[in-house]
Design an enzyme around this catalytic site. Structure first.
Site, PDB file in Angstrom:
ATOM      1  N   CYS A  65      42.722  42.491  44.582  1.00  0.00           N
ATOM      2  CA  CYS A  65      41.527  43.233  43.960  1.00  0.00           C
ATOM      3  C   CYS A  65      40.480  42.233  43.500  1.00  0.00           C
ATOM      4  O   CYS A  65      39.502  42.239  44.051  1.00  0.00           O
ATOM      5  CB  CYS A  65      42.026  44.095  42.588  1.00  0.00           C
ATOM      6  N   TYR A  99      39.961  53.581  54.420  1.00  0.00           N
ATOM      7  CA  TYR A  99      38.684  53.165  53.882  1.00  0.00           C
ATOM      8  C   TYR A  99      38.218  51.751  53.843  1.00  0.00           C
ATOM      9  O   TYR A  99      37.092  51.812  53.729  1.00  0.00           O
ATOM     10  CB  TYR A  99      39.113  53.412  52.252  1.00  0.00           C
ATOM     11  N   GLU A 136      25.172  67.630  37.207  1.00  0.00           N
ATOM     12  CA  GLU A 136      25.150  68.909  36.594  1.00  0.00           C
ATOM     13  C   GLU A 136      25.535  69.815  37.763  1.00  0.00           C
ATOM     14  O   GLU A 136      25.711  71.150  37.378  1.00  0.00           O
ATOM     15  CB  GLU A 136      23.716  69.294  36.136  1.00  0.00           C
ATOM     16  N   LYS A 165      34.251  43.299  47.212  1.00  0.00           N
ATOM     17  CA  LYS A 165      33.696  44.326  48.129  1.00  0.00           C
ATOM     18  C   LYS A 165      32.542  45.189  47.567  1.00  0.00           C
ATOM     19  O   LYS A 165      31.669  45.512  48.220  1.00  0.00           O
ATOM     20  CB  LYS A 165      35.000  45.416  48.368  1.00  0.00           C
ATOM     21  N   GLU A 184      34.280  51.186  54.611  1.00  0.00           N
ATOM     22  CA  GLU A 184      33.398  50.524  53.789  1.00  0.00           C
ATOM     23  C   GLU A 184      32.721  49.179  54.400  1.00  0.00           C
ATOM     24  O   GLU A 184      31.405  48.971  54.114  1.00  0.00           O
ATOM     25  CB  GLU A 184      34.363  49.986  52.466  1.00  0.00           C
ATOM     26  N   HIS A 219      20.283  67.614  32.781  1.00  0.00           N
ATOM     27  CA  HIS A 219      19.080  67.893  33.679  1.00  0.00           C
ATOM     28  C   HIS A 219      18.024  66.673  33.526  1.00  0.00           C
ATOM     29  O   HIS A 219      17.783  66.439  32.245  1.00  0.00           O
ATOM     30  CB  HIS A 219      18.489  69.191  33.458  1.00  0.00           C
ATOM     31  N   CYS A 232      38.698  44.874  45.850  1.00  0.00           N
ATOM     32  CA  CYS A 232      37.738  45.721  44.882  1.00  0.00           C
ATOM     33  C   CYS A 232      36.553  44.918  44.724  1.00  0.00           C
ATOM     34  O   CYS A 232      35.333  45.485  44.820  1.00  0.00           O
ATOM     35  CB  CYS A 232      38.495  46.255  43.661  1.00  0.00           C
TER      36      CYS A 232
END
Length: 454
Positions: free
Chosen positions: A43, A177, A441, A51, A181, A436, A48
C-alpha cells in the site's frame, strides 16, 4: 514470559503486520517483525499511496482543460515525469520512516532481512534463528506476469512507479482495478494509452451497469479499450520500442507494455514446507475464522489469505488477531458491506451487493438510478457524467447496495457505507435532507424506481 525469544514473530511489515505487531506489543506481548523489502508493504510503497498521488497528478490536465470555461487563460502546459516520480518517492520515503517510528514507539523489534520458517516455532533471518510462541505470516502479494514469449519485456505496477522515461505510447494488459487505474493515470499524464483485456468487459465482480457506464466514460476521455483480445507475444525492436502481437492477429508498436493481470501471495522461499500450513489451490494460505493455519502456532492475515485484498481489511484483521490472542478479547472481522473504490477517472465507489449478486440470492429489488452532468462540468465543457445506483430490498426497505461513478465517489460512499452498515432503509434516505448543491444529495432525492428485479 514463555521460554521463547518472542511471544509473536511477524513476517512482513505491511499494513496488517505492523498493525498486529504494535497492538500485540501494546497488550504486553514481546514482538519482533521481519521485513526484507520496505516498511509499509504494498500500500505505502507500490500500491494505494503512490497510485493515488499519480491519480491526482494525472487529473491536473483535466482541471487545466476545464479552466477556460471559468475564465482562466492557461498557457500550454508541460508535464515533467521525473518531478512527479521523484516527489512521490520522497513522500514514500517519509512514510517508510513513520512506519519505523511507529514500530519503535510500540516496543516492537524490527529485524531487517528475509525471514524463513524453520519449524512451527522457529524463524531464521540473516543466518540467525529466533524462537517464538506464535508466528504470523503477513507477507502480502506480488504482481504476476503472464508466461508469454517476450514476458521479460513486460513491466508490472511495481515498476510503473519508477520508470526512467515517460512512455509516449503505453499498452496495459488486464481488466482489474489496477489495470483500469493505470490506464487512466498514463492517459491523463499524456500517453497514448490502450487497455487490452481478454474478457468482454473489464472490472469483473463489480455491478454490470457500473462497468458499462465506466467503460463509456473512460473511452470518451481518450483511453482505447480493446476487449475480447489478449497479448500473444512481445518483441523488443532495435529502436527500443516494443512490437506487440495480439490474439486477433493485429500488432501494436509501443514504448511500454504493462501487465496488471493478477497478484499472487508472496510465499516463495518462506519455508512453509517445514510446517503443516495448508496452501489453497489459488496459492493463498488456509486459515480458520481466527486466522490460524493448520499449524496451530502459525497465523496469517492480509493479502496472503486472499479474503479481501484491501489495506483497511488487513488492518482490521491485524487488530482482530492481536485482541484475540493478547487482550482476552475474541474478535472477528465482519466482511459484509465493506466499501471499496477504484481510482479510475471518473472514480468508482461501491458498498454492498451488486444487482447481479442480489438477484442471484433471490431477493426482490427496487432499483433507483440516476445519471447526470456534474455541476462543475456545466461550465467546464467536459463531457464527463456521474452515475449513481441504489439497490433496495423490497420486503425490508433496506439499502443493500450503493454504487457511484463520478468525482469524489470514494469520499461520498464512505459516509453512506456507515448508514448501510447500520441498516438504513430507503425511507431513512428519503427522510434525509440533502446538502445543496452537491452531487451527493442525489442519493437522498432519488424517488422514482428505475426498475424492479428478482
Amino acid at each position: 514470559m514463555s521460554g521463547y525469544d518472542y511471544d509473536l514473530f511477524v513476517i512482513g511489515a505491511g499494513s496488517g503486520g505492523v498493525r498486529a505487531s504494535r497492538m500485540a506489543s501494546g497488550f504486553g506481548a514481546k514482538v519482533a517483525v521481519a521485513e526484507d523489502t520496505y516498511l509499509g508493504g504494498t500500500c505505502v510503497n507500490v500500491g494505494c499511496v503512490p497510485k493515488k498521488l499519480f491519480v491526482y497528478g494525472s487529473h491536473v490536465s483535466e482541471d487545466i482543460e476545464a479552466a477556460a470555461g471559468y475564465g482562466w487563460t492557461v498557457p500550454q502546459p508541460e508535464f515533467d515525469w521525473p518531478t512527479l516520480r521523484d516527489n512521490k518517492t520522497k513522500e514514500i520515503q517519509r512514510l517508510n520512516g513513520i512506519y519505523g517510528t511507529i514500530l519503535a514507539n510500540a516496543g516492537v523489534e524490527l529485524i531487517e532481512g528475509r525471514a524463513t520458517i524453520v519449524d512451527a516455532h522457529t524463524v531464521a533471518v540473516n543466518g540467525t534463528q529466533y524462537s517464538a510462541e506464535r508466528i504470523l505470516v503477513a507477507t502480502g502479494g506480488w504482481p504476476t506476469i503472464p508466461e508469454i514469449p517476450g514476458a521479460e519485456h513486460i513491466i508490472s505496477s511495481n515498476e510503473a512507479f519508477y520508470l526512467e522515461d515517460f512512455p509516449r505510447r503505453l499498452l496495459v494488459m488486464g481488466g482489474g482495478y489496477i489495470a483500469v487505474e493505470f490506464a487512466g493515470i498514463f492517459n491523463g499524464l499524456g500517453a497514448a494509452t490502450e487497455l487490452i483485456y481478454r474478457g468482454p468487459l473489464f472490472l469483473r465482480g463489480f455491478d454490470r451497469e457500473v462497468r458499462e457506464f465506466t467503460a463509456n466514460e473512460i473511452a470518451q476521455k481518450g483511453v482505447k479499450l480493446t476487449f475480447d483480445t489478449n497479448i500473444e507475444s512481445v518483441q523488443r525492436l532495435d529502436s527500443g520500442e516494443f512490437k506487440v502481437l495480439l490474439t486477433d492477429g493485429s500488432e501494436r508498436v509501443v514504448d511500454c507494455v504493462m501487465a496488471a493481470t493478477g497478484r499472487a501471495p508472496k510465499i516463495e522461499g518462506l519455508g512453509l514446507e517445514n510446517t503443516a500450513v495448508k496452501i489453497n489451490d489459488n496459492g493463498t494460505l488456509a486459515v480458520n475464522d481466527d486466522y490460524q493455519t493448520d499449524e496451530p502456532s502459525i497465523y496469517a492475515i492480509g493479502d496472503v489469505i486472499g479474503r479481501m485484498e484491501l489495506t483497511p481489511v488487513a488492518l482490521a484483521e491485524g487488530m482482530a488477531l492481536a485482541k484475540t490472542l493478547y487482550n482476552n478479547q475474541p474478535t472477528q472481522v465482519d466482511y459484509d458491506n465493506i466499501a471499496t473504490a477504484v481510482f479510475c477517472q471518473p472514480n468508482i465507489a461501491t458498498v454492498g451487493l451488486t444487482e447481479e449478486q442480489a438477484v442471484e440470492r433471490g431477493l426482490r429489488l427496487r432499483i433507483y438510478t440516476t445519471s447526470f452532468k456534474h455541476m462543475k462540468h456545466t461550465l467546464s465543457g467536459l463531457a464527463e457524467r456521474t452515475f449513481m445506483k441504489l439497490l433496495v430490498e423490497d420486503e425490508s426497505d433496506k439499502i443493500i447496495g450503493c454504487h457511484m461513478v463520478g468525482q469524489d465517489a470514494g469520499e461520498i460512499i464512505q459516509g453512506i457505507a456507515i448508514a448501510i452498515k447500520a441498516g438504513a432503509t430507503k425511507t431513512d434516505f428519503d427522510g434525509t435532507i440533502g446538502i445543496h448543491p452537491t452531487a451527493a444529495e442525489e442519493f437522498v432525492t432519488m424517488r422514482d424506481v428505475t426498475r424492479t428485479a428478482g
